[in-house]
Write a protein that holds these residues in place. Structure first.
Motif, PDB file in Angstrom:
ATOM      1  N   MET A  61       0.621 -48.723  50.405  1.00 42.98           N
ATOM      2  CA  MET A  61       0.152 -49.932  51.043  1.00 42.98           C
ATOM      3  C   MET A  61      -1.377 -49.962  51.024  1.00 42.98           C
ATOM      4  O   MET A  61      -2.024 -48.994  51.394  1.00 42.98           O
ATOM      5  CB  MET A  61       0.659 -49.995  52.481  1.00 42.98           C
ATOM      6  CG  MET A  61       0.170 -51.231  53.206  1.00 42.98           C
ATOM      7  SD  MET A  61       0.884 -51.436  54.848  1.00 42.98           S
ATOM      8  CE  MET A  61      -0.245 -50.482  55.822  1.00 42.98           C
ATOM      9  N   SER A  62      -1.942 -51.051  50.584  1.00 44.24           N
ATOM     10  CA  SER A  62      -3.395 -51.209  50.539  1.00 44.24           C
ATOM     11  C   SER A  62      -3.915 -51.771  51.848  1.00 44.24           C
ATOM     12  O   SER A  62      -3.236 -52.547  52.519  1.00 44.24           O
ATOM     13  CB  SER A  62      -3.791 -52.158  49.410  1.00 44.24           C
ATOM     14  OG  SER A  62      -3.565 -51.556  48.168  1.00 44.24           O
ATOM     15  N   ILE A  63      -5.140 -51.349  52.199  1.00 43.98           N
ATOM     16  CA  ILE A  63      -5.813 -51.892  53.372  1.00 43.98           C
ATOM     17  C   ILE A  63      -7.198 -52.360  52.950  1.00 43.98           C
ATOM     18  O   ILE A  63      -7.727 -51.931  51.925  1.00 43.98           O
ATOM     19  CB  ILE A  63      -5.918 -50.866  54.521  1.00 43.98           C
ATOM     20  CG1 ILE A  63      -6.783 -49.663  54.115  1.00 43.98           C
ATOM     21  CG2 ILE A  63      -4.547 -50.423  54.999  1.00 43.98           C
ATOM     22  CD1 ILE A  63      -7.152 -48.754  55.281  1.00 43.98           C
ATOM     23  N   ASN A  64      -7.776 -53.250  53.734  1.00 47.72           N
ATOM     24  CA  ASN A  64      -9.151 -53.705  53.530  1.00 47.72           C
ATOM     25  C   ASN A  64      -9.980 -53.192  54.695  1.00 47.72           C
ATOM     26  O   ASN A  64      -9.591 -53.359  55.849  1.00 47.72           O
ATOM     27  CB  ASN A  64      -9.223 -55.231  53.487  1.00 47.72           C
ATOM     28  CG  ASN A  64      -8.568 -55.787  52.254  1.00 47.72           C
ATOM     29  OD1 ASN A  64      -8.866 -55.353  51.148  1.00 47.72           O
ATOM     30  ND2 ASN A  64      -7.661 -56.733  52.427  1.00 47.72           N
ATOM     31  N   VAL A  65     -11.118 -52.576  54.379  1.00 51.02           N
ATOM     32  CA  VAL A  65     -11.994 -52.026  55.401  1.00 51.02           C
ATOM     33  C   VAL A  65     -13.411 -52.497  55.120  1.00 51.02           C
ATOM     34  O   VAL A  65     -13.911 -52.364  53.997  1.00 51.02           O
ATOM     35  CB  VAL A  65     -11.963 -50.485  55.413  1.00 51.02           C
ATOM     36  CG1 VAL A  65     -12.843 -49.938  56.521  1.00 51.02           C
ATOM     37  CG2 VAL A  65     -10.536 -49.966  55.558  1.00 51.02           C
ATOM     38  N   THR A  66     -14.059 -53.039  56.132  1.00 55.23           N
ATOM     39  CA  THR A  66     -15.454 -53.457  56.019  1.00 55.23           C
ATOM     40  C   THR A  66     -16.297 -52.490  56.829  1.00 55.23           C
ATOM     41  O   THR A  66     -15.948 -52.141  57.959  1.00 55.23           O
ATOM     42  CB  THR A  66     -15.645 -54.886  56.559  1.00 55.23           C
ATOM     43  OG1 THR A  66     -14.799 -55.766  55.806  1.00 55.23           O
ATOM     44  CG2 THR A  66     -17.085 -55.344  56.430  1.00 55.23           C
ATOM     45  N   GLY A  67     -17.393 -52.032  56.225  1.00 48.74           N
ATOM     46  CA  GLY A  67     -18.251 -51.092  56.932  1.00 48.74           C
ATOM     47  C   GLY A  67     -19.434 -50.670  56.098  1.00 48.74           C
ATOM     48  O   GLY A  67     -19.840 -51.372  55.172  1.00 48.74           O
ATOM     49  N   LYS A  68     -19.953 -49.480  56.420  1.00 51.15           N
ATOM     50  CA  LYS A  68     -21.174 -48.989  55.798  1.00 51.15           C
ATOM     51  C   LYS A  68     -20.900 -47.638  55.143  1.00 51.15           C
ATOM     52  O   LYS A  68     -20.268 -46.764  55.734  1.00 51.15           O
ATOM     53  CB  LYS A  68     -22.252 -48.825  56.873  1.00 51.15           C
ATOM     54  CG  LYS A  68     -23.625 -48.488  56.331  1.00 51.15           C
ATOM     55  CD  LYS A  68     -24.655 -48.460  57.441  1.00 51.15           C
ATOM     56  CE  LYS A  68     -24.914 -49.899  57.835  1.00 51.15           C
ATOM     57  NZ  LYS A  68     -26.095 -50.084  58.659  1.00 51.15           N
ATOM     58  N   ILE A  69     -21.414 -47.474  53.915  1.00 48.48           N
ATOM     59  CA  ILE A  69     -21.294 -46.215  53.184  1.00 48.48           C
ATOM     60  C   ILE A  69     -22.295 -45.214  53.764  1.00 48.48           C
ATOM     61  O   ILE A  69     -23.441 -45.558  54.039  1.00 48.48           O
ATOM     62  CB  ILE A  69     -21.603 -46.416  51.678  1.00 48.48           C
ATOM     63  CG1 ILE A  69     -20.646 -47.422  51.040  1.00 48.48           C
ATOM     64  CG2 ILE A  69     -21.607 -45.087  50.937  1.00 48.48           C
ATOM     65  CD1 ILE A  69     -19.254 -46.934  50.795  1.00 48.48           C
ATOM     66  N   GLU A  70     -21.836 -43.974  53.959  1.00 47.37           N
ATOM     67  CA  GLU A  70     -22.705 -42.897  54.424  1.00 47.37           C
ATOM     68  C   GLU A  70     -22.412 -41.637  53.625  1.00 47.37           C
ATOM     69  O   GLU A  70     -21.276 -41.401  53.237  1.00 47.37           O
ATOM     70  CB  GLU A  70     -22.473 -42.598  55.906  1.00 47.37           C
ATOM     71  CG  GLU A  70     -22.934 -43.681  56.837  1.00 47.37           C
ATOM     72  CD  GLU A  70     -22.813 -43.296  58.301  1.00 47.37           C
ATOM     73  OE1 GLU A  70     -22.388 -42.157  58.604  1.00 47.37           O
ATOM     74  OE2 GLU A  70     -23.136 -44.138  59.146  1.00 47.37           O
ATOM     75  N   HIS A  71     -23.452 -40.845  53.393  1.00 47.42           N
ATOM     76  CA  HIS A  71     -23.264 -39.532  52.780  1.00 47.42           C
ATOM     77  C   HIS A  71     -23.252 -38.510  53.900  1.00 47.42           C
ATOM     78  O   HIS A  71     -24.164 -38.459  54.714  1.00 47.42           O
ATOM     79  CB  HIS A  71     -24.375 -39.207  51.778  1.00 47.42           C
ATOM     80  CG  HIS A  71     -24.109 -37.947  51.034  1.00 47.42           C
ATOM     81  ND1 HIS A  71     -24.619 -36.737  51.423  1.00 47.42           N
ATOM     82  CD2 HIS A  71     -23.353 -37.702  49.939  1.00 47.42           C
ATOM     83  CE1 HIS A  71     -24.200 -35.803  50.592  1.00 47.42           C
ATOM     84  NE2 HIS A  71     -23.433 -36.371  49.676  1.00 47.42           N
ATOM     85  N   LYS A  72     -22.198 -37.696  53.943  1.00 46.38           N
ATOM     86  CA  LYS A  72     -22.057 -36.677  54.980  1.00 46.38           C
ATOM     87  C   LYS A  72     -22.380 -35.316  54.374  1.00 46.38           C
ATOM     88  O   LYS A  72     -21.819 -34.929  53.349  1.00 46.38           O
ATOM     89  CB  LYS A  72     -20.626 -36.660  55.544  1.00 46.38           C
ATOM     90  CG  LYS A  72     -20.180 -37.993  56.126  1.00 46.38           C
ATOM     91  CD  LYS A  72     -20.902 -38.291  57.409  1.00 46.38           C
ATOM     92  CE  LYS A  72     -20.308 -39.528  58.080  1.00 46.38           C
ATOM     93  NZ  LYS A  72     -20.927 -39.851  59.339  1.00 46.38           N
TER      94      LYS A  72
END
Length: 73
Positions: free
Chosen positions: A1-12
């Motif tokens: 199942m696919s989901i859509n997520v809106t947010g910000k990319i971060e390098h950990k």
């Protein structure tokens, strides 16, 4: 199942380092199959992908989200 997520990319900086998507809801997803053009901290994106419950990582920062498509916003 696919989901859509809106947010910000971060390098950990955990272990050898990993890329994450911090959603507007506050949840953190560890990104799998991340295209090079998304490997930029603080990039606002909308990602469509599949949460992979069959994958474990060394970072273990949240659910693994396998990127299928994206839009920079």
């Amino acid at each position: 199942m696919s989901i859509n997520v809106t947010g910000k990319i971060e390098h950990k900086d955990i272990g050898v380092g990993t890329w994450a998507l911090v959603a507007e809801s506050g949840e953190t997803y560890e990104l799998q199959d991340l295209p090079d053009e998304l490997k930029q901290s603080n990039l606002n994106v909308k990602v469509q992908g599949q949460v992979r419950e069959d994958v474990m990582t060394t970072a273990m920062i949240g659910p693994v989200l396998q990127v299928q498509s994206f839009e920079v916003i």
